[in-house]
Design an enzyme around this catalytic site. Structure first.
Site, short mmCIF file in Angstrom:
data_model
loop_
_atom_site.label_atom_id
_atom_site.label_comp_id
_atom_site.label_asym_id
_atom_site.label_seq_id
_atom_site.Cartn_x
_atom_site.Cartn_y
_atom_site.Cartn_z
N CYS A 1 0.79 -1.10 -0.01
CA CYS A 1 0.10 -0.10 -0.20
C CYS A 1 0.73 1.32 -0.03
CB CYS A 1 -0.94 0.01 1.06
SG CYS A 1 -1.96 1.37 1.31
N CYS A 2 0.38 2.25 -0.91
CA CYS A 2 1.12 3.53 -0.93
C CYS A 2 0.33 4.59 -1.20
CB CYS A 2 2.42 3.57 -1.78
SG CYS A 2 1.89 3.37 -3.44
N ASN A 3 0.58 5.64 -1.58
CA ASN A 3 -0.17 6.93 -1.88
C ASN A 3 -1.30 6.46 -2.87
OD1 ASN A 3 0.41 8.84 0.07
ND2 ASN A 3 1.96 9.63 -0.97
N GLU B 1 -3.70 3.87 -0.72
CA GLU B 1 -4.19 3.85 0.73
C GLU B 1 -5.68 3.72 1.10
OE1 GLU B 1 -5.88 5.41 4.12
OE2 GLU B 1 -5.20 6.76 2.61
#
Length: 108
Positions: free
Chosen positions: A7-9, A39
């Site tokens: 998970c990232c931006n 996210e």
């Protein structure tokens, strides 16, 4: 089978890592599904995950995301240096170890 969610931006920077981690898993005959999301999607996408690994850019959200997901699934921030170097084998190994530890804890 182990399910690893990154998970990232936006889910983009982790997509490179997903490919490399999946390749390492495939090369070693490991049954692992790895995918990446942004996210806002982590709550729904984590339902089939065994672990959530956070990109360094949202590592500060670890406690918030862990609280949202509850105790069922471990949430761990990826080391920024390993992320930058795309050290897929190390991150895969650490993710699988955390999954094993969590499963053992839940079996007790």
């Amino acid at each position: 089978m182990a399910n690893i969610l990154l998970c990232c931006n936006e889910g983009m920077s982790t997509s490179f890592l997903v490919k490399k981690m999946q390749q390492v898993a495939d090369d070693n005959g490991l049954k692992v599904k790895i995918w990446a999301v942004s996210e806002p999607k982590v709550d729904t996408e984590s339902k089939s995950a065994d672990i959530v690994l956070l990109g360094p850019q949202i590592a500060f959200m670890r406690d918030t995301i862990a609280e949202r997901l509850g105790t069922r699934i471990p949430v761990q921030a990826i080391n920024a240096e390993d992320f930058g170097r795309l050290n897929a084998s190390k991150m895969l190994k650490e993710g699988l170890l955390l999954i094993r530890e969590n499963r053992a804890k839940q079996d007790k």
